[in-house]
Design a protein around this motif. Structure first.
Motif, PDB file in Angstrom:
ATOM      1  N   ILE A 149      13.709  -2.028  11.412  1.00  0.00           N
ATOM      2  CA  ILE A 149      13.379  -3.377  10.946  1.00  0.00           C
ATOM      3  C   ILE A 149      12.330  -3.373   9.838  1.00  0.00           C
ATOM      4  N   LEU A 150      11.823  -2.201   9.488  1.00  0.00           N
ATOM      5  CA  LEU A 150      10.799  -2.105   8.451  1.00  0.00           C
ATOM      6  C   LEU A 150      11.439  -2.011   7.065  1.00  0.00           C
ATOM      7  N   ILE A 151      11.015  -2.902   6.178  1.00  0.00           N
ATOM      8  CA  ILE A 151      11.491  -2.887   4.793  1.00  0.00           C
ATOM      9  C   ILE A 151      10.510  -2.153   3.888  1.00  0.00           C
ATOM     10  N   ALA A 152       9.228  -2.458   4.027  1.00  0.00           N
ATOM     11  CA  ALA A 152       8.200  -1.814   3.205  1.00  0.00           C
ATOM     12  C   ALA A 152       6.826  -2.069   3.830  1.00  0.00           C
ATOM     13  N   PRO A 153       5.859  -1.162   3.570  1.00  0.00           N
ATOM     14  CA  PRO A 153       6.007   0.142   2.919  1.00  0.00           C
ATOM     15  C   PRO A 153       6.549   1.182   3.900  1.00  0.00           C
ATOM     16  N   LYS A 154       7.390   2.058   3.418  1.00  0.00           N
ATOM     17  CA  LYS A 154       7.949   3.119   4.256  1.00  0.00           C
ATOM     18  C   LYS A 154       7.230   4.423   3.927  1.00  0.00           C
ATOM     19  N   TRP A 155       6.408   4.870   4.869  1.00  0.00           N
ATOM     20  CA  TRP A 155       5.587   6.066   4.649  1.00  0.00           C
ATOM     21  C   TRP A 155       6.227   7.329   5.205  1.00  0.00           C
ATOM     22  N   GLY A 156       7.148   7.197   6.143  1.00  0.00           N
ATOM     23  CA  GLY A 156       7.788   8.375   6.719  1.00  0.00           C
ATOM     24  C   GLY A 156       6.846   9.247   7.524  1.00  0.00           C
TER      25      GLY A 156
ATOM     26  N   PHE B 262       0.816  -1.210   0.000  1.00  0.00           N
ATOM     27  CA  PHE B 262       0.000   0.000   0.000  1.00  0.00           C
ATOM     28  C   PHE B 262       0.859   1.273   0.000  1.00  0.00           C
ATOM     29  N   ARG B 263       0.568   2.171  -0.930  1.00  0.00           N
ATOM     30  CA  ARG B 263       1.087   3.532  -0.831  1.00  0.00           C
ATOM     31  C   ARG B 263       0.253   4.284   0.204  1.00  0.00           C
ATOM     32  N   TYR B 264       0.814   5.326   0.771  1.00  0.00           N
ATOM     33  CA  TYR B 264       0.183   6.002   1.907  1.00  0.00           C
ATOM     34  C   TYR B 264      -1.201   6.549   1.576  1.00  0.00           C
TER      35      TYR B 264
END
Length: 307
Positions: A270-277, A237-239
């Protein structure tokens, strides 16, 4: 501002007349999907470090963990009433006498008004239900079953070790015993279409499920899923897309179901994806803004309300 979805915090405040804070504990349980009973790797996405608070350690006794949590929450928020959350792994994965000792130890602490118990639907039986029912006569008792998906193809993909019918059996066993019933689902499995994910709202709305946690699928280091993803990445999922999905889902969900969680937040390291920042507070703010922007309300498109 009128709340547009049925959130857990306000629900507890209405029930108990004050803000109730959750204290997480790790009772040192394992899981039948890790100890060799069903498997040894666990579900392919599972790394408990993605959600275990730093104050939650099985090296400490239950009382010590609770007292540390209460000390922190009392000092920071002036908290006075608490719900002890047995979180990591499978928290009914022991004999009923062992569970009784642990649960009563937690409930004996001043300010504790109840328990939330995270578990698998294949780790409950009549004796354990009887135990929880006895506790529920004096305390708020919530059992949270890890459903993850209503689709057997997805449960097989994640090596869950049980099917959807197992979840239905556990719910049917629990209902009618004064025990609150919760469910956890994960959305974003590559085995499911968007329509299939949204349809879970329709299905869950027809069940005697009172509480729900919704997580977007996260790819976490040191998991089987991470190994698969690194070899052959798939869509996550994209943000902005997730915000819209969440509103769509909750519009279709029964307005009576209390939402405990709307997204997952794993540590960045430890998070690879999704990275929402985004911070947790930013995500909550954006969810509420999306509800307002779309003039959306929980249950407004629920099939359970149609004639």
């Amino acid at each position: 501002m009128t709340r547009r979805y049925n959130a857990f915090g306000p629900y507890l405040k209405k029930q108990f007349g004050t803000i109730v804070y959750k204290v997480n504990v790790d009772a040192g349980f394992t899981c039948p999907n890790r100890d060799g009973t069903l498997g040894v790797t666990g579900c392919i996405y599972c790394n408990n470090n993605s959600f275990r608070p730093s104050r939650c350690s099985p090296e400490l006794s239950i009382k010590e963990q609770i007292r540390n949590g209460i000390r922190y929450l009392s000092g920071r928020y002036n908290a006075r009433e608490f719900l002890v959350y047995f979180q990591p792994y499978t928290n009914t994965y022991a004999s009923a006498p062992e569970l009784e000792q642990l649960y009563k130890e937690a409930l004996s602490e001043p300010g504790v008004i109840g328990l939330a118990i995270g578990t698998r639907p294949d780790c409950i039986d009549e004796e354990k239900i009887e135990l929880l029912e006895s506790l529920a006569s004096d305390y708020f008792i919530l059992i949270e079953y890890g459903l993850q998906s209503i689709y057997d193809k997805s449960l097989q993909y994640i090596l869950r070790g049980h099917d959807y019918q197992t979840f239905l059996n556990a719910v049917n066993m629990t209902v009618g015993h004064n025990i609150h019933i919760g469910a956890h689902i994960i959305v974003g499995f590559p085995t499911e279409t968007m329509d299939e994910m949204l349809s879970m709202a329709d299905e869950i709305s027809e069940l005697p499920v009172e509480f729900l946690k919704i997580h977007q699928l996260q790819i976490i280091k040191d998991t089987v899923l991470a190994e698969q993803y690194m070899k052959e990445p798939f869509y996550t999922f994209r943000y902005e897309e997730y915000l819209d999905f969440l509103v769509d889902f909750i519009e279709r969900l029964s307005p009576d179901i209390v939402l405990q969680r709307l997204f997952a937040t794993a540590p960045d390291e430890i998070l690879i994806a999704p990275k929402w920042g985004k911070t947790k507070q930013q995500i909550i703010h954006d969810i509420e803004e999306r509800f307002i922007k779309r003039d959306a309300v929980q249950g407004s498109k629920c099939m359970c309300l149609r004639d």
